[in-house]
Write an enzyme that holds these catalytic residues in place. Structure first.
Site, short mmCIF file in Angstrom:
data_model
loop_
_atom_site.label_atom_id
_atom_site.label_comp_id
_atom_site.label_asym_id
_atom_site.label_seq_id
_atom_site.Cartn_x
_atom_site.Cartn_y
_atom_site.Cartn_z
CG HIS A 24 6.21 31.92 -81.93
ND1 HIS A 24 6.97 31.14 -82.76
CD2 HIS A 24 5.86 31.12 -80.90
CE1 HIS A 24 7.09 29.93 -82.25
NE2 HIS A 24 6.42 29.87 -81.13
CE LYS A 48 10.70 21.41 -76.52
NZ LYS A 48 10.02 22.64 -76.95
P1 ADP Z 1 8.33 25.87 -76.36
O1 ADP Z 1 9.56 25.14 -76.80
O2 ADP Z 1 8.42 26.50 -75.01
O3 ADP Z 1 7.02 25.16 -76.58
P2 ADP Z 1 7.73 27.41 -78.69
O4 ADP Z 1 8.71 28.31 -79.34
O5 ADP Z 1 7.34 26.18 -79.45
O6 ADP Z 1 8.33 27.11 -77.28
O7 ADP Z 1 6.39 28.17 -78.33
C1 ADP Z 1 6.40 29.24 -77.43
C2 ADP Z 1 4.97 29.64 -77.11
O8 ADP Z 1 4.29 30.06 -78.28
C3 ADP Z 1 4.10 28.56 -76.49
O9 ADP Z 1 3.28 29.16 -75.52
C4 ADP Z 1 3.25 28.09 -77.65
O10 ADP Z 1 2.01 27.58 -77.20
C5 ADP Z 1 3.06 29.39 -78.39
N1 ADP Z 1 2.77 29.17 -79.80
C6 ADP Z 1 3.46 28.41 -80.67
N2 ADP Z 1 2.87 28.42 -81.89
C7 ADP Z 1 1.77 29.22 -81.77
C8 ADP Z 1 0.72 29.61 -82.68
N3 ADP Z 1 0.70 29.17 -83.92
N4 ADP Z 1 -0.24 30.43 -82.21
C9 ADP Z 1 -0.21 30.83 -80.92
N5 ADP Z 1 0.72 30.49 -80.02
C10 ADP Z 1 1.70 29.69 -80.44
#
Ligand code: ADP
Length: 166
Positions: A24, A48
């Protein structure tokens, strides 16, 4: 709370950030040159169940981006596009790690563009060195009390209270 300068390019990066990972953080750093303000917005998801409480996740986000004045931290309930409207953001930021992310994100992005009055999603493809990282996997490692330093920003220290992270 937002930069109200006329024409300011404001983007919302919505997510659960349960917890925020290096993946992130990398997306935010790559998006920063494109926007005047990026709002890290923790979505309160009724379905969730999060591992870490909202206040903990917000605190980590504030710490991680403390030195970055263009990054704000907030949370919202309800539709992401309604939150965008409230903070005058015309852009969403999302990251893509693989084809499953793409399939899911494409539909959401199209829906958001329709119901969100032209809110556009800007996608960043994960760097290979981060594409294996997901909050879901990190949560499993934390539950098993494994080492998480290679996945999380240095500001995040996981402590345990008995078997549970605190
Ligand atoms: P959500 O619960 O909406 O999926 P997350 O916090 O898991 O939220 O992820 C938010 C965003 O960050 C999503 O677009 C996800 O694809 C992206 N993301 C998560 N991990 C990574 C990573 N390792 N590299 C790039 N983008 C990521």
């Amino acid at each position: 709370m937002t930069n109200k300068k006329p024409g300011a390019k404001i983007a919302v990066f919505p997510g659960s950030f349960d917890p925020i990972t290096l993946g992130h953080v990398d997306i935010v750093h790559r998006a920063l040159p494109l926007f005047d303000e990026i709002i890290m917005a923790v979505g309160i998801n009724s379905v969730k169940k999060a591992l870490f409480p909202l206040e903990k996740r917000l605190g980590w986000l504030r710490e991680v981006f403390a030195g970055e004045p263009k990054v704000k931290v907030d949370f919202f309930e309800g539709l992401t596009v309604h939150y965008c409207d409230k903070v005058h953001a015309k852009y969403l930021i999302r990251g893509l790690r693989n084809a499953s992310d793409f399939d899911y994100e494409k539909t959401i992005s199209q829906l958001n563009n329709i119901i969100g009055k032209d809110v556009d999603t800007v996608f960043f493809i994960s760097q290979p060195k981060y594409s294996h990282i997901s909050s879901t996997i990190v949560r499993e490692i934390i539950k098993g009390q494994g080492a998480t330093e290679s996945f999380l920003p240095a500001e995040i220290k996981i402590e345990y209270n008995g078997d549970l992270p605190k």
